[in-house]
Scaffold this motif. Structure first.
Motif, PDB file in Angstrom:
ATOM      1  N   TYR A 111     -28.596 -37.586  13.726  1.00 34.66           N
ATOM      2  CA  TYR A 111     -27.606 -36.649  13.523  1.00 34.66           C
ATOM      3  C   TYR A 111     -26.486 -36.925  14.346  1.00 34.66           C
ATOM      4  CZ  TYR A 111     -30.111 -32.967  11.059  1.00 34.66           C
ATOM      5  OH  TYR A 111     -30.790 -32.155  10.023  1.00 34.66           O
ATOM      6  N   LEU A 112     -25.175 -37.145  13.777  1.00 31.95           N
ATOM      7  CA  LEU A 112     -23.890 -37.412  14.581  1.00 31.95           C
ATOM      8  C   LEU A 112     -22.932 -36.305  14.532  1.00 31.95           C
ATOM      9  CD1 LEU A 112     -23.387 -41.326  13.130  1.00 31.95           C
ATOM     10  CD2 LEU A 112     -24.373 -40.420  15.327  1.00 31.95           C
ATOM     11  N   SER A 113     -23.552 -35.162  14.084  1.00 28.90           N
ATOM     12  CA  SER A 113     -22.517 -33.961  14.003  1.00 28.90           C
ATOM     13  C   SER A 113     -21.731 -33.801  15.136  1.00 28.90           C
ATOM     14  CB  SER A 113     -23.179 -32.927  13.269  1.00 28.90           C
ATOM     15  OG  SER A 113     -24.484 -32.629  13.642  1.00 28.90           O
ATOM     16  N   GLY A 114     -22.438 -33.767  16.412  1.00 32.48           N
ATOM     17  CA  GLY A 114     -21.954 -33.382  17.652  1.00 32.48           C
ATOM     18  C   GLY A 114     -20.655 -34.382  17.924  1.00 32.48           C
ATOM     19  N   VAL A 115     -20.692 -35.551  17.855  1.00 30.30           N
ATOM     20  CA  VAL A 115     -19.635 -36.511  18.179  1.00 30.30           C
ATOM     21  C   VAL A 115     -18.577 -36.400  17.008  1.00 30.30           C
ATOM     22  CG1 VAL A 115     -20.732 -38.520  17.261  1.00 30.30           C
ATOM     23  CG2 VAL A 115     -18.901 -38.703  18.924  1.00 30.30           C
ATOM     24  N   VAL A 116     -18.883 -36.068  15.939  1.00 30.75           N
ATOM     25  CA  VAL A 116     -17.877 -36.201  14.902  1.00 30.75           C
ATOM     26  C   VAL A 116     -17.028 -34.774  15.158  1.00 30.75           C
ATOM     27  CG1 VAL A 116     -17.499 -35.606  12.290  1.00 30.75           C
ATOM     28  CG2 VAL A 116     -19.256 -37.188  13.213  1.00 30.75           C
ATOM     29  N   ASP A 117     -17.703 -33.708  15.243  1.00 31.33           N
ATOM     30  CA  ASP A 117     -17.204 -32.467  15.750  1.00 31.33           C
ATOM     31  C   ASP A 117     -16.108 -32.627  17.066  1.00 31.33           C
ATOM     32  OD1 ASP A 117     -16.678 -29.595  15.549  1.00 31.33           O
ATOM     33  OD2 ASP A 117     -17.723 -29.572  17.606  1.00 31.33           O
ATOM     34  N   TRP A 118     -16.663 -33.499  18.054  1.00 28.76           N
ATOM     35  CA  TRP A 118     -15.768 -33.652  19.145  1.00 28.76           C
ATOM     36  C   TRP A 118     -14.661 -34.350  18.882  1.00 28.76           C
ATOM     37  CZ3 TRP A 118     -14.691 -38.387  21.453  1.00 28.76           C
ATOM     38  CH2 TRP A 118     -13.940 -38.217  22.791  1.00 28.76           C
ATOM     39  N   LEU A 119     -14.673 -35.233  18.065  1.00 24.92           N
ATOM     40  CA  LEU A 119     -13.547 -36.323  17.696  1.00 24.92           C
ATOM     41  C   LEU A 119     -12.563 -35.376  16.897  1.00 24.92           C
ATOM     42  CD1 LEU A 119     -15.152 -39.385  16.223  1.00 24.92           C
ATOM     43  CD2 LEU A 119     -13.513 -39.445  18.227  1.00 24.92           C
ATOM     44  N   ASP A 120     -13.014 -34.505  16.059  1.00 25.60           N
ATOM     45  CA  ASP A 120     -12.290 -33.334  15.438  1.00 25.60           C
ATOM     46  C   ASP A 120     -11.406 -32.783  16.579  1.00 25.60           C
ATOM     47  OD1 ASP A 120     -10.973 -31.415  14.041  1.00 25.60           O
ATOM     48  OD2 ASP A 120     -12.705 -31.180  12.866  1.00 25.60           O
ATOM     49  N   HIS A 121     -12.249 -31.879  17.495  1.00 23.52           N
ATOM     50  CA  HIS A 121     -11.506 -30.869  18.338  1.00 23.52           C
ATOM     51  C   HIS A 121     -10.595 -31.585  19.627  1.00 23.52           C
ATOM     52  CE1 HIS A 121     -14.331 -27.234  17.336  1.00 23.52           C
ATOM     53  NE2 HIS A 121     -13.049 -27.179  16.960  1.00 23.52           N
ATOM     54  N   SER A 122     -11.264 -32.668  19.779  1.00 21.96           N
ATOM     55  CA  SER A 122     -10.406 -33.531  21.002  1.00 21.96           C
ATOM     56  C   SER A 122      -9.115 -34.025  20.499  1.00 21.96           C
ATOM     57  CB  SER A 122     -11.337 -34.804  21.562  1.00 21.96           C
ATOM     58  OG  SER A 122     -11.431 -35.659  20.437  1.00 21.96           O
ATOM     59  N   GLY A 123      -8.651 -34.371  19.224  1.00 17.19           N
ATOM     60  CA  GLY A 123      -7.626 -34.690  18.596  1.00 17.19           C
ATOM     61  C   GLY A 123      -7.733 -36.273  18.267  1.00 17.19           C
ATOM     62  N   GLY A 124      -8.815 -36.730  18.730  1.00 18.30           N
ATOM     63  CA  GLY A 124      -9.091 -38.094  18.264  1.00 18.30           C
ATOM     64  C   GLY A 124      -8.845 -38.496  16.875  1.00 18.30           C
ATOM     65  N   GLN A 125      -9.549 -37.718  16.115  1.00 21.51           N
ATOM     66  CA  GLN A 125      -9.393 -37.819  14.771  1.00 21.51           C
ATOM     67  C   GLN A 125      -9.691 -36.541  13.918  1.00 21.51           C
ATOM     68  OE1 GLN A 125     -11.485 -40.837  12.497  1.00 21.51           O
ATOM     69  NE2 GLN A 125     -12.348 -41.781  14.059  1.00 21.51           N
ATOM     70  N   PRO A 126      -8.288 -35.685  14.112  1.00 20.00           N
ATOM     71  CA  PRO A 126      -8.065 -34.294  13.751  1.00 20.00           C
ATOM     72  C   PRO A 126      -8.687 -34.044  12.189  1.00 20.00           C
ATOM     73  CG  PRO A 126      -6.391 -34.951  14.915  1.00 20.00           C
ATOM     74  CD  PRO A 126      -6.926 -36.056  14.482  1.00 20.00           C
TER      75      PRO A 126
END
Length: 208
Positions: A111-126
């Protein structure tokens, strides 16, 4: 002395090794510190990580540390590229890097959903998380996201892009292969390799 006319020793392949290393608080960092000396018998290795220094002296003394930006500009100089993916923000830079420079993925967390969600929220990859959910799991996952984002993170691996871009996948157990079959069909993991985690010496563990 080398005998006159003897052929030079063959050049070892140059390996880019993308992983956190100590002092990062990560099981993957500890794993990498354990396996790098063994890999160095076969490859000339350079480490790529988002950290200023390596805390393990035997690693720092023998393996150059490169920044992701440096690697992005020099990736074509490497014969092999290995990515260590875990469900943690310290692996966030690897998602875009893998897309530009495919390599073998060692998938420590299915499961990579946590880091993917973090990239979304952090602005790294909206917008990355809904895109990843749709690519991996279809409209039903987007509907789940609208109802409860936290539940959507826990319930969906959101890893299809990483699996599709990988030149090969290594996991540490047959359970990970079973999860791939469950989510993506019976043939999804047929080419994956299972490499079990190395056992750390007891004195190393006691001294941690």
């Amino acid at each position: 002395a080398r005998h006159a006319g003897a052929a030079p020793a063959p050049r070892r392949p140059r390996l880019a090794y993308l992983s956190p290393l100590p002092p990062e608080q990560s099981g993957i960092a500890d794993y990498s510190a354990d396996v790098l000396p063994a890999l160095a018998r076969y490859y000339d290795i350079e480490i790529v990580a988002e950290q200023g220094a390596i805390g393990a002296p035997h690693i720092a003394a023998n393996f150059p540390l490169r920044s992701p930006a440096w690697f992005d500009a020099h990736a074509q100089q490497f014969d092999r590229i290995v990515y260590h993916f875990g469900n943690n923000p310290m692996h966030g830079y690897m998602f875009a890097m893998l897309q530009r420079h495919p390599g073998v993925v060692i998938l420590h967390d299915f499961y990579l959903s946590g880091v993917v969600d973090w990239l979304d929220h952090s602005g790294g990859q909206p917008g990355l998380f809904p895109r990843a959910l749709y690519q991996a799991h279809g409209y039903g996952a987007l509907d789940a996201l609208q109802r409860d984002r936290t539940a959507a993170i826990w319930d969906h691996p959101a890893n299809a892009a990483v699996l599709a871009q990988a030149a090969g996948v290594i996991v540490h157990s047959d359970y990970a292969r079973a999860l791939a079959s469950q989510w993506y069909g019976p043939d999804a993991a047929q080419d994956w390799q299972v490499v079990t985690l190395p056992r750390r010496p007891l004195d190393r563990v006691a001294g941690d």
